[in-house]
Design a protein around this motif. Structure first.
Motif, PDB file in Angstrom:
ATOM      1  N   LEU A 264       3.112  10.611 -10.493  1.00  0.00           N
ATOM      2  CA  LEU A 264       1.652  10.570 -10.638  1.00  0.00           C
ATOM      3  C   LEU A 264       1.096  11.985 -10.744  1.00  0.00           C
ATOM      4  CD1 LEU A 264       0.670   7.884  -7.964  1.00  0.00           C
ATOM      5  CD2 LEU A 264       0.729   7.602 -10.439  1.00  0.00           C
TER       6      LEU A 264
ATOM      7  N   LYS B 210       0.829  -1.219   0.000  1.00  0.00           N
ATOM      8  CA  LYS B 210       0.000   0.000   0.000  1.00  0.00           C
ATOM      9  C   LYS B 210       0.858   1.262   0.000  1.00  0.00           C
ATOM     10  CE  LYS B 210      -4.291  -1.452   2.099  1.00  0.00           C
ATOM     11  NZ  LYS B 210      -4.986  -1.626   3.349  1.00  0.00           N
ATOM     12  N   CYS B 211       1.970   1.191   0.735  1.00  0.00           N
ATOM     13  CA  CYS B 211       2.795   2.396   0.836  1.00  0.00           C
ATOM     14  C   CYS B 211       3.564   2.666  -0.462  1.00  0.00           C
ATOM     15  CB  CYS B 211       3.751   2.294   2.025  1.00  0.00           C
ATOM     16  SG  CYS B 211       4.787   0.845   1.994  1.00  0.00           S
ATOM     17  N   CYS B 212       3.520   1.728  -1.398  1.00  0.00           N
ATOM     18  CA  CYS B 212       4.218   1.933  -2.684  1.00  0.00           C
ATOM     19  C   CYS B 212       3.276   2.476  -3.761  1.00  0.00           C
ATOM     20  CB  CYS B 212       4.820   0.628  -3.182  1.00  0.00           C
ATOM     21  SG  CYS B 212       5.636  -0.339  -1.927  1.00  0.00           S
ATOM     22  N   GLU B 213       1.981   2.518  -3.450  1.00  0.00           N
ATOM     23  CA  GLU B 213       1.022   2.977  -4.468  1.00  0.00           C
ATOM     24  C   GLU B 213       1.181   4.466  -4.732  1.00  0.00           C
ATOM     25  OE1 GLU B 213      -2.921   1.862  -3.237  1.00  0.00           O
ATOM     26  OE2 GLU B 213      -2.391  -0.255  -3.287  1.00  0.00           O
ATOM     27  N   GLU B 214       1.256   5.232  -3.651  1.00  0.00           N
ATOM     28  CA  GLU B 214       1.441   6.681  -3.766  1.00  0.00           C
ATOM     29  C   GLU B 214       2.535   7.083  -2.790  1.00  0.00           C
ATOM     30  OE1 GLU B 214      -2.124   8.950  -3.299  1.00  0.00           O
ATOM     31  OE2 GLU B 214      -2.912   8.259  -5.220  1.00  0.00           O
ATOM     32  N   ILE B 215       3.650   7.534  -3.322  1.00  0.00           N
ATOM     33  CA  ILE B 215       4.792   7.890  -2.482  1.00  0.00           C
ATOM     34  C   ILE B 215       4.897   9.415  -2.485  1.00  0.00           C
ATOM     35  CG2 ILE B 215       7.293   7.587  -2.191  1.00  0.00           C
ATOM     36  CD1 ILE B 215       6.712   5.113  -4.273  1.00  0.00           C
TER      37      ILE B 215
ATOM     38  N   PHE C 126      10.905   5.390  -9.984  1.00  0.00           N
ATOM     39  CA  PHE C 126       9.576   5.840  -9.614  1.00  0.00           C
ATOM     40  C   PHE C 126       8.900   6.449 -10.850  1.00  0.00           C
ATOM     41  CE2 PHE C 126      10.385   6.722  -4.791  1.00  0.00           C
ATOM     42  CZ  PHE C 126      10.567   5.367  -4.591  1.00  0.00           C
TER      43      PHE C 126
ATOM     44  N   ARG D  52       6.767  -2.234  -7.986  1.00  0.00           N
ATOM     45  CA  ARG D  52       5.674  -2.812  -7.188  1.00  0.00           C
ATOM     46  C   ARG D  52       5.022  -3.931  -7.990  1.00  0.00           C
ATOM     47  NH1 ARG D  52       0.277  -2.482  -6.409  1.00  0.00           N
ATOM     48  NH2 ARG D  52      -0.454  -2.567  -4.260  1.00  0.00           N
TER      49      ARG D  52
ATOM     50  N   THR E 227       4.513   6.761  -7.994  1.00  0.00           N
ATOM     51  CA  THR E 227       4.343   5.346  -7.711  1.00  0.00           C
ATOM     52  C   THR E 227       5.642   4.670  -8.166  1.00  0.00           C
ATOM     53  OG1 THR E 227       2.872   3.444  -7.915  1.00  0.00           O
ATOM     54  CG2 THR E 227       3.232   4.721  -9.922  1.00  0.00           C
ATOM     55  N   CYS E 228       5.697   3.337  -8.125  1.00  0.00           N
ATOM     56  CA  CYS E 228       6.987   2.677  -8.362  1.00  0.00           C
ATOM     57  C   CYS E 228       6.856   1.541  -9.373  1.00  0.00           C
ATOM     58  CB  CYS E 228       7.504   2.129  -7.038  1.00  0.00           C
ATOM     59  SG  CYS E 228       9.054   1.249  -7.200  1.00  0.00           S
TER      60      CYS E 228
ATOM     61  N   CYS F  92      11.770   4.041   1.160  1.00  0.00           N
ATOM     62  CA  CYS F  92      11.070   2.775   1.418  1.00  0.00           C
ATOM     63  C   CYS F  92      11.583   2.145   2.715  1.00  0.00           C
ATOM     64  CB  CYS F  92      11.295   1.791   0.284  1.00  0.00           C
ATOM     65  SG  CYS F  92      11.078   2.511  -1.339  1.00  0.00           S
TER      66      CYS F  92
END
Ligand code: SF4
Ligand code: SF4
Length: 135
Positions: free
Chosen positions: A78, A42-47, A75, A94, A90-91, A110
């Motif tokens: 977005l 979840k923490c990689c969806e929107e950084i 990355f 992922r 985002t990355c 991260c």
């Protein structure tokens, strides 16, 4: 190019370790984390990466920062939050199941998530395996 990236990331990781050790030993935070990562991704969806208003007002600086982050960390930009001064990425690494495809070489942002500030309660995403508690 990949070798150059890894060379640079090694220095950044080393810097992270050398900065974090004295912080942990000499500047204990009010909050600590409990639990562990469930690798939900979840923490990689929107950084969210903070940028100062001044940096953001310079088109050249903002472009260079975005180029550097997308190149070095793989990355993908977005959006830019002009009101709150964040670059939101985002990355590429992922995986569909949320796991990290670049775990060993993942960047500091991260490794340091959830970030433990000195005084404020750490912000943890809903469903994250970590919880914050006061010492
Ligand atoms: S949100 Fe929490 S549990 Fe999920 S991948 Fe990130 S750190 Fe791990
Ligand atoms: S490098 Fe791994 S941990 Fe970091 S944002 Fe990408 S998928 Fe997530």
């Amino acid at each position: 190019m990949q070798l150059l990236k890894r060379f640079l990331i090694t220095f950044i990781l080393l810097d992270n370790v050398l900065t974090n050790i004295p912080k942990k030993v000499f500047f204990r935070t009010h909050w600590v984390l409990e639990g562990k990562c469930k690798q939900c991704g979840k923490c990689c969806e929107e950084i969210y990466l903070k940028i100062t208003p001044r940096q953001l007002s310079s088109k050249l600086f903002a472009k260079l920062a975005i180029w550097w982050i997308t190149w070095l960390f793989d990355f993908i930009l977005l959006k830019v939050d002009y009101d709150n001064h964040y670059l939101i990425f985002t990355c590429k690494h992922r995986k569909p199941d949320g796991r990290c495809g670049n775990y060993f070489w993942r960047p500091n942002v991260c490794r340091n998530y959830p970030l433990v500030d000195y005084f404020d309660e750490p912000k943890v995403l809903p469903g994250c395996g970590y919880k914050a508690r006061l010492r």
